[in-house]
Design a protein around this motif. Structure first.
Motif, PDB file in Angstrom:
ATOM      1  N   ILE A 131       0.874  -1.175   0.000  1.00 33.32           N
ATOM      2  CA  ILE A 131       0.000   0.000   0.000  1.00 33.32           C
ATOM      3  C   ILE A 131       0.913   1.227   0.000  1.00 33.32           C
ATOM      4  O   ILE A 131       1.710   1.403   0.935  1.00 33.32           O
ATOM      5  CB  ILE A 131      -0.905   0.008   1.249  1.00 33.32           C
ATOM      6  N   THR A 132       0.825   2.031  -1.042  1.00 31.45           N
ATOM      7  CA  THR A 132       1.687   3.212  -1.132  1.00 31.45           C
ATOM      8  C   THR A 132       0.921   4.439  -0.645  1.00 31.45           C
ATOM      9  O   THR A 132      -0.256   4.629  -0.984  1.00 31.45           O
ATOM     10  CB  THR A 132       2.183   3.445  -2.571  1.00 31.45           C
ATOM     11  N   LEU A 133       1.585   5.265   0.136  1.00 33.67           N
ATOM     12  CA  LEU A 133       0.961   6.488   0.672  1.00 33.67           C
ATOM     13  C   LEU A 133       1.580   7.710   0.017  1.00 33.67           C
ATOM     14  O   LEU A 133       2.694   8.115   0.356  1.00 33.67           O
ATOM     15  CB  LEU A 133       1.164   6.555   2.190  1.00 33.67           C
ATOM     16  N   GLY A 134       0.869   8.275  -0.939  1.00 28.38           N
ATOM     17  CA  GLY A 134       1.344   9.506  -1.575  1.00 28.38           C
ATOM     18  C   GLY A 134       2.098   9.257  -2.869  1.00 28.38           C
ATOM     19  O   GLY A 134       2.285   8.123  -3.313  1.00 28.38           O
ATOM     20  N   THR A 135       2.538  10.361  -3.454  1.00 27.93           N
ATOM     21  CA  THR A 135       3.181  10.314  -4.767  1.00 27.93           C
ATOM     22  C   THR A 135       4.571   9.707  -4.723  1.00 27.93           C
ATOM     23  O   THR A 135       4.963   8.974  -5.639  1.00 27.93           O
ATOM     24  CB  THR A 135       3.275  11.757  -5.325  1.00 27.93           C
ATOM     25  N   PHE A 169      -3.737   8.221  -1.413  1.00 29.47           N
ATOM     26  CA  PHE A 169      -3.206   9.542  -1.074  1.00 29.47           C
ATOM     27  C   PHE A 169      -2.508   9.459   0.276  1.00 29.47           C
ATOM     28  O   PHE A 169      -2.858   8.607   1.107  1.00 29.47           O
ATOM     29  CB  PHE A 169      -4.328  10.578  -0.986  1.00 29.47           C
ATOM     30  N   HIS A 170      -1.573  10.346   0.505  1.00 30.24           N
ATOM     31  CA  HIS A 170      -0.941  10.397   1.817  1.00 30.24           C
ATOM     32  C   HIS A 170      -1.934  11.009   2.807  1.00 30.24           C
ATOM     33  O   HIS A 170      -2.522  12.053   2.520  1.00 30.24           O
ATOM     34  CB  HIS A 170       0.333  11.242   1.758  1.00 30.24           C
ATOM     35  N   PRO A 171      -2.150  10.366   3.972  1.00 30.26           N
ATOM     36  CA  PRO A 171      -3.134  10.919   4.919  1.00 30.26           C
ATOM     37  C   PRO A 171      -2.843  12.374   5.295  1.00 30.26           C
ATOM     38  O   PRO A 171      -3.782  13.146   5.513  1.00 30.26           O
ATOM     39  CB  PRO A 171      -2.983  10.006   6.145  1.00 30.26           C
ATOM     40  N   ALA A 172      -1.565  12.754   5.364  1.00 26.66           N
ATOM     41  CA  ALA A 172      -1.247  14.149   5.712  1.00 26.66           C
ATOM     42  C   ALA A 172      -1.732  15.103   4.620  1.00 26.66           C
ATOM     43  O   ALA A 172      -2.206  16.210   4.911  1.00 26.66           O
ATOM     44  CB  ALA A 172       0.261  14.306   5.907  1.00 26.66           C
ATOM     45  N   ALA A 173      -1.657  14.671   3.365  1.00 28.02           N
ATOM     46  CA  ALA A 173      -2.127  15.515   2.254  1.00 28.02           C
ATOM     47  C   ALA A 173      -3.625  15.738   2.362  1.00 28.02           C
ATOM     48  O   ALA A 173      -4.143  16.806   2.014  1.00 28.02           O
ATOM     49  CB  ALA A 173      -1.780  14.859   0.918  1.00 28.02           C
ATOM     50  N   VAL A 174      -4.325  14.734   2.880  1.00 27.38           N
ATOM     51  CA  VAL A 174      -5.779  14.835   3.022  1.00 27.38           C
ATOM     52  C   VAL A 174      -6.137  15.869   4.101  1.00 27.38           C
ATOM     53  O   VAL A 174      -7.128  16.587   3.987  1.00 27.38           O
ATOM     54  CB  VAL A 174      -6.382  13.448   3.361  1.00 27.38           C
ATOM     55  N   ILE A 175      -5.288  15.947   5.136  1.00 28.84           N
ATOM     56  CA  ILE A 175      -5.529  16.941   6.190  1.00 28.84           C
ATOM     57  C   ILE A 175      -5.379  18.355   5.621  1.00 28.84           C
ATOM     58  O   ILE A 175      -6.174  19.248   5.901  1.00 28.84           O
ATOM     59  CB  ILE A 175      -4.546  16.716   7.365  1.00 28.84           C
ATOM     60  N   TYR A 184     -10.270   9.929  -0.594  1.00 30.97           N
ATOM     61  CA  TYR A 184      -9.440   9.090   0.273  1.00 30.97           C
ATOM     62  C   TYR A 184     -10.291   8.017   0.957  1.00 30.97           C
ATOM     63  O   TYR A 184      -9.926   6.841   0.977  1.00 30.97           O
ATOM     64  CB  TYR A 184      -8.760   9.985   1.318  1.00 30.97           C
ATOM     65  N   TRP A 185     -11.450   8.419   1.487  1.00 35.78           N
ATOM     66  CA  TRP A 185     -12.288   7.441   2.179  1.00 35.78           C
ATOM     67  C   TRP A 185     -12.900   6.442   1.203  1.00 35.78           C
ATOM     68  O   TRP A 185     -13.072   5.258   1.539  1.00 35.78           O
ATOM     69  CB  TRP A 185     -13.360   8.149   3.016  1.00 35.78           C
ATOM     70  N   ALA A 186     -13.207   6.878   0.004  1.00 37.71           N
ATOM     71  CA  ALA A 186     -13.704   5.935  -1.018  1.00 37.71           C
ATOM     72  C   ALA A 186     -12.606   4.922  -1.349  1.00 37.71           C
ATOM     73  O   ALA A 186     -12.868   3.715  -1.509  1.00 37.71           O
ATOM     74  CB  ALA A 186     -14.130   6.692  -2.275  1.00 37.71           C
ATOM     75  N   ASP A 187     -11.356   5.400  -1.420  1.00 34.37           N
ATOM     76  CA  ASP A 187     -10.231   4.492  -1.697  1.00 34.37           C
ATOM     77  C   ASP A 187     -10.045   3.494  -0.557  1.00 34.37           C
ATOM     78  O   ASP A 187      -9.751   2.321  -0.788  1.00 34.37           O
ATOM     79  CB  ASP A 187      -8.926   5.287  -1.876  1.00 34.37           C
TER      80      ASP A 187
END
Ligand code: SF4
Length: 199
Positions: A131-135, A169-175, A184-187
């Motif tokens: 699972i990759t988080l972010g770009t 997406f990276h969770p921090a980017a979502v914040i 993000y939540w759909a993913d």
């Protein structure tokens, strides 16, 4: 000759392959056991990991991880946690929470320099899913011009690494960007379904 995970970590802790070794407090090696079917691949350690805990995904990243794991019904010890770049990338800042530095995104040269360690981790673990988080981690797998906007939430099989990849997406980017929140939540819902059907 193949080396063990512990030997790999010992070698990693001595690495000076890029200039980040000059500003790090310590190398943040991956955490988890060889039996883990899942790998969570972040960008790079932050200040808490570098200066306080010495472990991946702690501090603010740790809170985000707990929420994430709860949603997909997994425990921290079921996942191997690691980062694309193993030392904290920093820039001078007078507003840093951990010393006169702030975190920054790793440079392409640093990602390339650190590639060896992630390749070794992938070889040793052979996870069923990454699972990759972010770009940054997705580009590390697919190449520099990868668009996370086009790839998020859609799993694909990586032939070179012989594993499934699920880009998030990276969770921090979502914040910082609330528009990403519903995506993000759909993913995460798709990821939960994927885990139930594939693992
Ligand atoms: S970031 Fe990676 S390549 Fe650079 S010094 Fe740390 S472990 Fe070595």
């Amino acid at each position: 000759m193949d080396i063990s995970l512990n030997e790999l970590r010992q070698q990693m802790r001595l690495c000076t392959n890029c200039s980040l070794w000059e500003t790090r407090t310590q190398v943040i090696t991956g955490q988890g056991t060889l039996g883990a079917k899942l790998m969570l691949l972040g960008e790079a350690p932050g200040g808490h990991e570098d200066l306080v805990s010495g472990q991946a995904f702690t501090g603010e990243a740790g809170h985000q991880l707990e929420e994430f794991l709860q949603f997909i019904n997994l425990e921290r010890n079921q996942i191997y946690l690691t980062n694309t770049v193993k030392c904290r990338p920093t820039r001078p800042s007078d507003r840093g929470r951990y010393g006169p530095y702030a975190n920054r995104r790793p440079k392409v040269s640093e990602i390339k320099a650190c590639s060896y360690w992630l390749d070794q981790e992938l070889k040793l673990l052979s996870p069923q899913l990454v699972i990759t988080l972010g770009t940054v981690p997705l580009s590390r797998i697919l190449g520099e011009n990868t668009s996370l906007k086009e790839r998020h939430g859609v799993p694909f099989f990586s032939e070179p690494y012989r594993t499934w990849i699920f880009p998030l997406f990276h969770p921090a980017a979502v914040i910082y960007n609330q528009k990403l929140k519903p995506l993000y939540w759909a993913d995460l819902n798709r990821l939960r379904d994927f885990l139930q059907s594939q693992l």
